[in-house]
Design a protein around this motif. Structure first.
Motif, PDB file in Angstrom:
ATOM      1  N   MET A   1       0.871  -1.266   0.100  1.00 28.18           N
ATOM      2  CA  MET A   1       0.086  -0.068   0.144  1.00 28.18           C
ATOM      3  C   MET A   1       0.773   1.144   0.136  1.00 28.18           C
ATOM      4  O   MET A   1       0.710   2.362  -0.711  1.00 28.18           O
ATOM      5  CB  MET A   1      -0.941   0.013   1.101  1.00 28.18           C
ATOM      6  CG  MET A   1      -1.969   1.227   1.128  1.00 28.18           C
ATOM      7  SD  MET A   1      -3.055   0.925  -0.108  1.00 28.18           S
ATOM      8  CE  MET A   1      -4.214   1.994   0.437  1.00 28.18           C
ATOM      9  N   LYS A   2       1.991   1.144   0.581  1.00 28.39           N
ATOM     10  CA  LYS A   2       2.751   2.503   0.928  1.00 28.39           C
ATOM     11  C   LYS A   2       3.391   2.612  -0.590  1.00 28.39           C
ATOM     12  O   LYS A   2       3.556   3.568  -1.180  1.00 28.39           O
ATOM     13  CB  LYS A   2       3.888   1.974   1.668  1.00 28.39           C
ATOM     14  CG  LYS A   2       3.314   2.400   3.302  1.00 28.39           C
ATOM     15  CD  LYS A   2       4.712   2.317   4.064  1.00 28.39           C
ATOM     16  CE  LYS A   2       4.202   2.360   5.594  1.00 28.39           C
ATOM     17  NZ  LYS A   2       5.356   2.282   6.712  1.00 28.39           N
ATOM     18  N   ARG A   3       3.786   1.370  -1.188  1.00 28.61           N
ATOM     19  CA  ARG A   3       4.432   1.485  -2.470  1.00 28.61           C
ATOM     20  C   ARG A   3       3.505   2.310  -3.399  1.00 28.61           C
ATOM     21  O   ARG A   3       3.767   3.077  -4.447  1.00 28.61           O
ATOM     22  CB  ARG A   3       4.919   0.437  -3.103  1.00 28.61           C
ATOM     23  CG  ARG A   3       6.239  -0.091  -2.406  1.00 28.61           C
ATOM     24  CD  ARG A   3       6.560  -1.345  -2.907  1.00 28.61           C
ATOM     25  NE  ARG A   3       7.867  -2.081  -2.289  1.00 28.61           N
ATOM     26  CZ  ARG A   3       8.342  -3.163  -2.413  1.00 28.61           C
ATOM     27  NH1 ARG A   3       7.724  -4.097  -2.993  1.00 28.61           N
ATOM     28  NH2 ARG A   3       9.183  -3.519  -1.669  1.00 28.61           N
ATOM     29  N   VAL A   4       2.103   1.955  -3.302  1.00 37.38           N
ATOM     30  CA  VAL A   4       1.103   2.531  -4.508  1.00 37.38           C
ATOM     31  C   VAL A   4       0.995   3.898  -4.310  1.00 37.38           C
ATOM     32  O   VAL A   4       0.942   4.690  -4.999  1.00 37.38           O
ATOM     33  CB  VAL A   4      -0.257   1.689  -4.170  1.00 37.38           C
ATOM     34  CG1 VAL A   4      -1.280   2.589  -4.920  1.00 37.38           C
ATOM     35  CG2 VAL A   4       0.024   0.364  -4.386  1.00 37.38           C
ATOM     36  N   LEU A   5       0.896   4.468  -2.978  1.00 32.93           N
ATOM     37  CA  LEU A   5       0.794   5.588  -2.574  1.00 32.93           C
ATOM     38  C   LEU A   5       2.123   6.407  -3.050  1.00 32.93           C
ATOM     39  O   LEU A   5       2.112   7.827  -3.365  1.00 32.93           O
ATOM     40  CB  LEU A   5       0.673   5.835  -0.971  1.00 32.93           C
ATOM     41  CG  LEU A   5      -0.728   5.377  -0.400  1.00 32.93           C
ATOM     42  CD1 LEU A   5      -0.711   5.528   1.089  1.00 32.93           C
ATOM     43  CD2 LEU A   5      -1.766   6.215  -1.102  1.00 32.93           C
ATOM     44  N   VAL A   6       3.321   6.029  -2.907  1.00 33.92           N
ATOM     45  CA  VAL A   6       4.662   6.664  -3.215  1.00 33.92           C
ATOM     46  C   VAL A   6       4.458   6.771  -4.782  1.00 33.92           C
ATOM     47  O   VAL A   6       4.850   8.068  -5.315  1.00 33.92           O
ATOM     48  CB  VAL A   6       5.640   5.806  -2.743  1.00 33.92           C
ATOM     49  CG1 VAL A   6       7.189   6.387  -3.462  1.00 33.92           C
ATOM     50  CG2 VAL A   6       5.839   5.880  -1.229  1.00 33.92           C
ATOM     51  N   VAL A   7       4.229   5.856  -5.407  1.00 41.00           N
ATOM     52  CA  VAL A   7       4.176   5.891  -6.820  1.00 41.00           C
ATOM     53  C   VAL A   7       3.084   6.836  -7.260  1.00 41.00           C
ATOM     54  O   VAL A   7       3.314   8.128  -8.355  1.00 41.00           O
ATOM     55  CB  VAL A   7       3.781   4.529  -7.492  1.00 41.00           C
ATOM     56  CG1 VAL A   7       3.323   4.745  -9.111  1.00 41.00           C
ATOM     57  CG2 VAL A   7       4.847   3.546  -7.459  1.00 41.00           C
ATOM     58  N   LEU A   8       1.803   7.151  -6.853  1.00 40.20           N
ATOM     59  CA  LEU A   8       0.827   7.970  -7.113  1.00 40.20           C
ATOM     60  C   LEU A   8       1.516   9.348  -6.920  1.00 40.20           C
ATOM     61  O   LEU A   8       1.216  10.295  -7.380  1.00 40.20           O
ATOM     62  CB  LEU A   8      -0.309   7.795  -6.258  1.00 40.20           C
ATOM     63  CG  LEU A   8      -1.251   6.535  -6.656  1.00 40.20           C
ATOM     64  CD1 LEU A   8      -2.547   6.267  -5.817  1.00 40.20           C
ATOM     65  CD2 LEU A   8      -1.629   6.832  -8.289  1.00 40.20           C
ATOM     66  N   ALA A   9       2.237   9.811  -5.631  1.00 40.21           N
ATOM     67  CA  ALA A   9       2.820  11.105  -5.280  1.00 40.21           C
ATOM     68  C   ALA A   9       3.782  11.307  -6.124  1.00 40.21           C
ATOM     69  O   ALA A   9       3.666  12.309  -6.726  1.00 40.21           O
ATOM     70  CB  ALA A   9       3.328  11.022  -3.643  1.00 40.21           C
ATOM     71  N   LEU A  10       4.610  10.325  -6.964  1.00 34.50           N
ATOM     72  CA  LEU A  10       5.615  10.865  -7.951  1.00 34.50           C
ATOM     73  C   LEU A  10       4.964  10.926  -9.055  1.00 34.50           C
ATOM     74  O   LEU A  10       5.273  12.058  -9.786  1.00 34.50           O
ATOM     75  CB  LEU A  10       6.352   9.474  -7.913  1.00 34.50           C
ATOM     76  CG  LEU A  10       7.326   9.289  -6.781  1.00 34.50           C
ATOM     77  CD1 LEU A  10       8.166   8.043  -7.263  1.00 34.50           C
ATOM     78  CD2 LEU A  10       8.482  10.378  -6.796  1.00 34.50           C
ATOM     79  N   VAL A  11       3.759  10.297  -9.648  1.00 31.77           N
ATOM     80  CA  VAL A  11       3.149  10.729 -10.771  1.00 31.77           C
ATOM     81  C   VAL A  11       2.778  12.109 -10.645  1.00 31.77           C
ATOM     82  O   VAL A  11       2.462  12.849 -11.634  1.00 31.77           O
ATOM     83  CB  VAL A  11       2.093   9.575 -11.130  1.00 31.77           C
ATOM     84  CG1 VAL A  11       1.210  10.267 -12.220  1.00 31.77           C
ATOM     85  CG2 VAL A  11       2.849   8.428 -11.292  1.00 31.77           C
ATOM     86  N   ALA A  12       1.795  12.562  -9.554  1.00 34.71           N
ATOM     87  CA  ALA A  12       1.384  13.719  -9.419  1.00 34.71           C
ATOM     88  C   ALA A  12       2.481  14.913  -9.417  1.00 34.71           C
ATOM     89  O   ALA A  12       1.933  15.863  -9.869  1.00 34.71           O
ATOM     90  CB  ALA A  12       0.752  13.680  -7.956  1.00 34.71           C
ATOM     91  N   ALA A  13       3.496  14.495  -8.756  1.00 30.74           N
ATOM     92  CA  ALA A  13       4.754  15.557  -8.855  1.00 30.74           C
ATOM     93  C   ALA A  13       4.942  15.806 -10.223  1.00 30.74           C
ATOM     94  O   ALA A  13       5.415  16.949 -10.729  1.00 30.74           O
ATOM     95  CB  ALA A  13       5.694  15.252  -7.974  1.00 30.74           C
ATOM     96  N   PHE A  14       5.337  14.649 -10.856  1.00 32.77           N
ATOM     97  CA  PHE A  14       5.521  14.863 -12.244  1.00 32.77           C
ATOM     98  C   PHE A  14       4.859  15.720 -13.163  1.00 32.77           C
ATOM     99  O   PHE A  14       5.007  16.454 -14.174  1.00 32.77           O
ATOM    100  CB  PHE A  14       5.847  13.657 -13.081  1.00 32.77           C
ATOM    101  CG  PHE A  14       7.363  13.142 -12.585  1.00 32.77           C
ATOM    102  CD1 PHE A  14       8.418  13.610 -12.528  1.00 32.77           C
ATOM    103  CD2 PHE A  14       7.452  11.610 -12.026  1.00 32.77           C
ATOM    104  CE1 PHE A  14       9.945  13.272 -12.233  1.00 32.77           C
ATOM    105  CE2 PHE A  14       8.523  11.257 -11.598  1.00 32.77           C
ATOM    106  CZ  PHE A  14       9.729  11.983 -11.717  1.00 32.77           C
TER     107      PHE A  14
END
Length: 159
Positions: free
Chosen positions: A1-14
């Protein structure tokens, strides 16, 4: 679950970085032509500076804090919720408001609106709009920022 949130946060930042780069590119003076497949184009804008609208046929509603000039073939004019008398004869309407703060609704054909100050507006029709200062504009299919120097022009044609 943490990995999914981190990936979503990175996509949002990009996406934010790409959006900022796109907005900076849109801030460059440019001319935008809008091809509308509906009967009228629509325009939303908000900002501070100078706005000029040259309407072939349009209905505009705006909130203004500044100077306003309306000239030409206006068929209906409502200022702060009250119908305003229009000039009779072939000369058309000529209205100049200095240090105005309130709402204006204008409808007609072959008229211009020039605003210096702060404005939020929504219009439907056909014509040209140019903006200089700080703010944003949006049509049904395009959007951009007000130019800091040369006007950004949006064309809103009837198909």
């Amino acid at each position: 679950m943490k990995r999914v949130l981190v990936v979503l946060a990175l996509v949002a930042a990009f996406a934010m970085v790409a959006g900022a780069a796109y907005a900076a590119e849109e801030d460059m003076p440019a001319e935008v032509t809008i091809e509308s497949h509906s009967r009228y184009g629509e325009l939303w804008a908000s900002g501070s500076g100078a706005a000029t609208l040259d309407a072939r046929v349009a209905r505009l509603a705006m909130r203004v804090d500044g100077d306003v000039a309306i000239e030409g073939g206006v068929h209906r004019l409502v200022i702060d919720g009250r119908e305003s008398a229009l000039a009779e004869g072939g000369g058309g309407t000529q209205l100049h408001l200095d240090d105005f703060s309130g709402t204006i609704v204008v409808a007609g054909a072959n008229f211009t609106v020039a605003i210096e100050g702060e404005v939020s507006l929504h219009g439907m029709g056909r014509g040209h709009a140019s903006f200089r200062g700080e703010g944003w504009w949006k049509t049904l299919h395009h959007r951009g920022l007000w130019s800091g120097s040369d006007p950004v022009t949006a064309l809103l044609p009837i198909a």
